[in-house]
Design an enzyme around this catalytic site. Structure first.
Site, PDB file in Angstrom:
ATOM      1  N   HIS A   1     -28.753  36.445   6.545  1.00  0.00           N
ATOM      2  CA  HIS A   1     -28.306  36.421   5.203  1.00  0.00           C
ATOM      3  C   HIS A   1     -29.604  36.416   4.200  1.00  0.00           C
ATOM      4  O   HIS A   1     -30.482  36.059   4.643  1.00  0.00           O
ATOM      5  CB  HIS A   1     -27.609  35.010   4.849  1.00  0.00           C
ATOM      6  CG  HIS A   1     -27.023  34.657   3.603  1.00  0.00           C
ATOM      7  ND1 HIS A   1     -27.765  34.286   2.275  1.00  0.00           N
ATOM      8  CD2 HIS A   1     -25.833  34.857   3.091  1.00  0.00           C
ATOM      9  CE1 HIS A   1     -26.840  33.878   1.585  1.00  0.00           C
ATOM     10  NE2 HIS A   1     -25.770  34.298   1.678  1.00  0.00           N
TER      11      HIS A   1
ATOM     12  N   ASP B   1     -29.578  28.872  11.387  1.00  0.00           N
ATOM     13  CA  ASP B   1     -28.678  28.993  10.225  1.00  0.00           C
ATOM     14  C   ASP B   1     -27.231  28.692  10.762  1.00  0.00           C
ATOM     15  O   ASP B   1     -26.806  29.853  11.171  1.00  0.00           O
ATOM     16  CB  ASP B   1     -28.990  30.358   9.469  1.00  0.00           C
ATOM     17  CG  ASP B   1     -27.927  30.497   8.249  1.00  0.00           C
ATOM     18  OD1 ASP B   1     -27.294  29.470   8.062  1.00  0.00           O
ATOM     19  OD2 ASP B   1     -28.064  31.468   7.494  1.00  0.00           O
TER      20      ASP B   1
ATOM     21  N   GLN C   1     -22.518  29.959   9.194  1.00  0.00           N
ATOM     22  CA  GLN C   1     -21.201  30.379   9.359  1.00  0.00           C
ATOM     23  C   GLN C   1     -20.716  29.784  10.847  1.00  0.00           C
ATOM     24  O   GLN C   1     -19.464  30.042  11.127  1.00  0.00           O
ATOM     25  CB  GLN C   1     -21.207  32.030   9.594  1.00  0.00           C
ATOM     26  CG  GLN C   1     -21.287  32.763   8.352  1.00  0.00           C
ATOM     27  CD  GLN C   1     -20.055  32.609   7.445  1.00  0.00           C
ATOM     28  OE1 GLN C   1     -19.219  32.296   7.743  1.00  0.00           O
ATOM     29  NE2 GLN C   1     -20.554  33.177   6.226  1.00  0.00           N
TER      30      GLN C   1
ATOM     31  N   LYS D   1     -18.404  25.892   3.051  1.00  0.00           N
ATOM     32  CA  LYS D   1     -17.672  26.656   4.070  1.00  0.00           C
ATOM     33  C   LYS D   1     -16.958  26.000   5.104  1.00  0.00           C
ATOM     34  O   LYS D   1     -16.249  26.460   5.833  1.00  0.00           O
ATOM     35  CB  LYS D   1     -18.678  27.732   4.557  1.00  0.00           C
ATOM     36  CG  LYS D   1     -19.300  28.682   3.545  1.00  0.00           C
ATOM     37  CD  LYS D   1     -20.146  29.751   4.437  1.00  0.00           C
ATOM     38  CE  LYS D   1     -21.346  30.354   3.630  1.00  0.00           C
ATOM     39  NZ  LYS D   1     -20.756  31.249   2.617  1.00  0.00           N
TER      40      LYS D   1
ATOM     41  N   CYS E   1     -24.623  39.555   0.608  1.00  0.00           N
ATOM     42  CA  CYS E   1     -26.080  39.025   0.826  1.00  0.00           C
ATOM     43  C   CYS E   1     -26.558  39.314   2.216  1.00  0.00           C
ATOM     44  O   CYS E   1     -27.380  38.505   2.677  1.00  0.00           O
ATOM     45  CB  CYS E   1     -25.848  37.791   0.671  1.00  0.00           C
ATOM     46  SG  CYS E   1     -25.211  36.956  -0.918  1.00  0.00           S
TER      47      CYS E   1
HETATM   48  C1  PLP Z   1     -25.207  33.018   7.374  1.00  0.00           C
HETATM   49  C2  PLP Z   1     -25.315  32.652   5.993  1.00  0.00           C
HETATM   50  N1  PLP Z   1     -26.459  31.840   5.542  1.00  0.00           N
HETATM   51  C3  PLP Z   1     -26.592  31.364   4.528  1.00  0.00           C
HETATM   52  C4  PLP Z   1     -25.567  31.243   3.531  1.00  0.00           C
HETATM   53  C5  PLP Z   1     -25.836  30.459   2.117  1.00  0.00           C
HETATM   54  O1  PLP Z   1     -24.957  29.481   1.776  1.00  0.00           O
HETATM   55  P1  PLP Z   1     -25.096  28.855   0.278  1.00  0.00           P
HETATM   56  O2  PLP Z   1     -24.946  30.162  -0.737  1.00  0.00           O
HETATM   57  O3  PLP Z   1     -23.958  27.895   0.159  1.00  0.00           O
HETATM   58  O4  PLP Z   1     -26.588  28.155   0.235  1.00  0.00           O
HETATM   59  C6  PLP Z   1     -24.263  31.955   3.698  1.00  0.00           C
HETATM   60  C7  PLP Z   1     -23.325  32.004   2.795  1.00  0.00           C
HETATM   61  O5  PLP Z   1     -23.030  32.851   2.103  1.00  0.00           O
HETATM   62  C8  PLP Z   1     -24.051  32.348   4.859  1.00  0.00           C
HETATM   63  O6  PLP Z   1     -23.344  33.169   5.318  1.00  0.00           O
END
Ligand code: PLP
Lengths: 411, 160
Positions: free
Chosen positions: A124, A201, A204, A227, A367
Site C-alpha cells: 500500500h 503491515d 488487511q 478495517k 493505493c
Molecule cells: C495494506 C494496507 N496498508 C495500509 C493501509 C492504510 O490504512 P489507513 O489509511 O487506515 O492508515 C491500508 C488501507 O487502505 C491497507 O490496505
C-alpha cells in the site's frame, strides 16, 4: 455452504447499516470491506456510552470520570494486546491509523548512508512513501521484492536484496490489491538473520486472520482500526518492548514525557512515549470493543468464512465473460479482496452500474499503483468481503457484472 | 435502477466513448501537459496548438492521449469538438460554461447553443464522484492553453 459462519444471520443483525436501502429502494450489498469495514452495534454503543457517561480526559484528570476514562482507554490497550498476542500491554501503541504507525517507524528508526530498506512491490502507498521519504532523508537505499506473474512475492533474489546493510524489511501480510497472503514468518526470520528490523503491515490481515506477533517473530506490526470493525481515527503499532524503548520519540508533547525543564526533557517509556497529547480516547475504546467482538466470534472461524466466500466469488467472477482476476486464483492463498478487470469497461463505469444496483465496490488503484503497474493495469475494480458477507451478495455482484456488460454493449 | 444511470450515460457520451474525436498526439504544438486524477489514476496527456487569427489567437488543434473511464474519455472528445477552430477567448467562455454546468450539482440548465454535445454531461453533475472525470481534460486544456499563451508572450508573440 460449508465454511460459512454458522450464525451468519445473527451476525448480520449486529451490523445496523446492513439493513439500509439505497436510492430506488435497493438493499445495500456492501463489498468494500477492505476499504473500511462496517461497525457492529456493540462498537457503536461502546463509543456512545463513553461519550454519554464517562467522558473525561485520561491520565491527567484527578476525578472519578477521569479514572473511568483512563480505565476504559487502558482496558482497550489490554484487549488489543490480547488480540495480537503481545507479551506485554506496553507493546501496544495507539496511533491515528496504520499510515501514522508506519510513518512513526520510518521517522524514528535510524538510517544512514550505506543502509538499505527492503519493501515489496505489492505494498500500500503508506508502506512505500514513508520509506521513500526516510531513505531520501538519510541517503539510504530503497530496495524491493518484485512480484511473480501469479501475484506472489518473487523471493528468488532474496539473499541479494536483504544483506548485511539492510536496516528494515517492511512488507504487507495480506495484499490489499492482489489478496496474496505473504510468508510473514519467513520474511521476519530473514530480516532477523541480517540484524534488520522487520515491519509487518497487518492492515488487511488483522481483520481476517489470527494475528500472533510472537508466532510471526516480527519486530513491529501495524494495523488500522476501521478495517477490524472499529472506528476511524485509531490505529495500532505493536513493537517489541525493548525496541520501542530504544527508539527516539516521534511527537513531542503532553503525556510522552518523564520530566520537562526549559532546556531538556526525558521521555516516558512505551507506549506513552509515542502517545503525545490527548489520544483518540473514544476511538480506542471502540477499537477495544471491536477486537473483543472479533475474538468472540473467533478469527479462525472468520478466516474460514472469508476463504469460503472468496472461493465462491472467484468462481462467480470467472463465470463472467471478459473478467480477469488479478492475483492468486487459489482462495487458500489469498485474503478476501479480489481485484479484477472486465474487458471493454472501465472500473469507474463498472462501479457506477453496480452502485445503481446497491452494490458497493472500489474502483481505481486502491493505493497500490506500483502493483497495478507491475501487471500493466491502470486501474481495477475490487470486491472485498467480510464476516457479514453472504453468498447471495456474491450472486448479486455476478449478476450486476453481466448487467454491466450488456449496458456497455460488450456482451 | 436505469433512469439515474441513463441520465449519466447518455447515448451521446457512450458514442464519444466508443469513437473518440481528435484522439492521438499530433504536431505541431506549443504546449503539452499531463494531468492525473489522483483518486482513480485516470490520466491525460494533452497538446495545444494555437495560431494567429484576425481577432487574436485561435485554437488550431488540440490533441490528446488518455486512459480513463467513459466519462473522462467522452468529455475529452467533446472538448476537442467544441474548441478546435475557435478563438481562444470564445473557447475559454465555453470552458467556463462547461465548468459551471459540472459544478452546478444538477441545478444548472445546459445551453445547447454553447455546449452542443456537451449538454449530455448535465447528468454527470449529479454524481459528485464523476465530476472530476468529466473535467480532467478540460482542466488540462485550460492549463496547456495558458502555458502556450504565456510562452508566446515571453518570446514576443511570434511563435504562434
Ligand atoms: C495494506 C494496507 N496498508 C495500509 C493501509 C492504510 O490504512 P489507513 O489509511 O487506515 O492508515 C491500508 C488501507 O487502505 C491497507 O490496505
Amino acid at each position: 455452504m460449508e465454511g460459512l459462519l454458522p450464525d451468519l444471520d445473527v451476525i448480520r443483525k449486529d451490523f445496523p447499516i446492513l439493513e439500509r436501502t439505497l436510492a430506488g429502494g435497493v438493499p445495500l450489498v456492501y463489498l468494500d470491506s477492505a476499504n473500511t469495514s462496517q461497525k457492529p452495534q456493540v462498537v457503536i454503543d461502546s463509543m456512545v456510552d463513553q461519550l454519554e457517561r464517562h467522558n473525561a480526559n485520561i491520565a491527567r484528570a484527578m476525578h472519578q470520570l477521569g479514572a473511568e476514562s483512563t480505565e476504559a482507554y487502558e482496558g482497550a490497550r489490554d484487549k488489543v494486546a490480547a488480540f495480537v498476542n503481545a507479551s506485554s500491554r506496553n507493546e501496544v501503541v495507539f496511533t491515528k491509523n496504520a499510515t501514522e504507525a508506519l510513518n512513526l517507524l520510518a521517522r524514528t528508526i535510524e538510517l544512514g548512508p550505506g543502509d538499505n530498506v527492503v519493501i515489496t512491490e505489492m505494498e500500500h502507498h503508506s508502506n512505500i512513501v514513508s520509506w521513500q521519504l526516510a531513505c531520501e532523508r538519510a541517503g539510504a537505499e530503497l530496495r524491493w521484492f518484485g512480484l511473480t506473474d501469479d501475484g506472489h512475492l518473487d523471493l528468488s533474489n532474496a539473499d541479494q536484496l536483504v544483506d548485511e546493510h539492510t536496516k528494515v524489511v517492511a512488507f504487507t501480510w495480506v495484499s490489499n490489491m492482489l489478496g496474496t497472503i505473504n510468508p510473514v514468518a519467513d520474511l521476519a526470520a530473514r530480516a532477523k538473520a541480517v540484524g534488520a528490523y522487520s515491519v509487518v503491515d497487518a492492515s488487511q490481515a488483522a481483520p481476517q486472520l489470527p494475528v500472533d506477533v510472537q508466532a510471526v517473530g516480527c519486530d513491529f506490526l501495524v494495523f488500522t482500526g476501521h478495517k477490524v470493525c472499529g472506528p476511524t481515527g485509531i490505529g495500532v503499532l505493536w513493537g517489541r518492548e525493548e525496541l520501542l524503548n530504544e527508539l527516539p520519540p516521534f511527537h513531542g508533547g503532553g503525556e510522552m514525557i518523564e520530566t520537562v525543564t526549559m532546556a531538556r526533557s526525558t521521555y516516558a517509556k512505551a507506549p506513552h512515549r509515542f502517545e503525545a497529547g490527548t489520544p483518540p480516547i473514544v476511538e480506542a475504546i471502540g477499537l477495544g470493543c471491536a477486537v473483543d467482538y472479533l475474538g468472540h466470534i473467533g478469527l479462525d472461524a472468520i478466516h474460514a468464512h472469508e476463504q469460503t466466500i472468496t472461493a465462491y466469488a472467484l468462481d462467480g467472477l470467472q463465470s463472467v465473460p471478459g473478467v480477469t482476476v488479478l492475483g492468486p486464483l487459489d482462495a487458500a492463498q489469498r485474503g478476501g479482496a479480489i481485484s479484477f478487470e472486465l474487458a471493454g469497461v472501465h472500473p469507474h463505469d463498472i462501479a457506477q452500474v453496480l452502485d445503481s444496483r446497491g452494490i458497493a465496490v472500489r474502483a481505481g488503484h486502491h493505493c497500490a499503483k506500483p502493483a497495478h503497474a507491475r501487471f500493466g493495469v491502470q486501474s481495477s475494480t475490487r470486491m472485498s468481503s467480510y464476516l457479514y458477507t453472504t453468498p447471495a451478495e456474491i450472486d448479486a455482484l455476478v449478476e450486476g457484472l453481466h448487467q454491466t456488460r450488456s449496458y456497455f454493449k460488450v456482451a | 435502477m436505469s433512469t439515474d444511470l441513463d441520465a449519466l450515460y447518455q447515448e451521446i457520451i457512450l458514442d464519444h466513448y466508443k469513437n473518440p474525436h481528435h484522439k492521438g498526439l499530433r504536431d505541431p504544438f506549443e504546449s503539452e501537459v499531463h494531468h492525473v486524477n489522483p483518486t482513480c489514476g485516470d490520466e491525460v496527456t494533452l497538446r495545444v496548438h494555437l495560431a494567429d487569427g484576425p481577432r487574436g489567437p485561435v485554437v488550431q488543434d488540440v490533441s490528446y492521449d488518455s486512459v480513463g473511464c467513459s466519462i473522462s474519455q467522452a468529455s475529452a472528445s467533446v472538448l476537442t469538438d467544441l474548441v478546435i477552430g475557435k478563438p481562444v477567448d470564445e473557447a475559454m467562455t465555453i470552458h467556463q460554461t462547461f465548468l459551471e454546468l459540472m459544478q452546478g450539482k444538477g441545478q444548472v440548465e445546459p445551453d445547447e447553443d454553447v455546449l452542443e454535445d456537451g449538454i449530455a454531461f448535465a447528468g454527470v453533475a449529479k454524481f459528485p464522484a464523476r465530476v472530476k472525470c468529466a473535467l480532467l481534460s478540460w482542466m488540462a486544456w485550460k492549463d496547456a492553453t495558458a502555458q502556450a499563451q504565456s510562452d508566446s508572450a515571453t518570446t514576443g508573440g511570434d511563435t504562434a
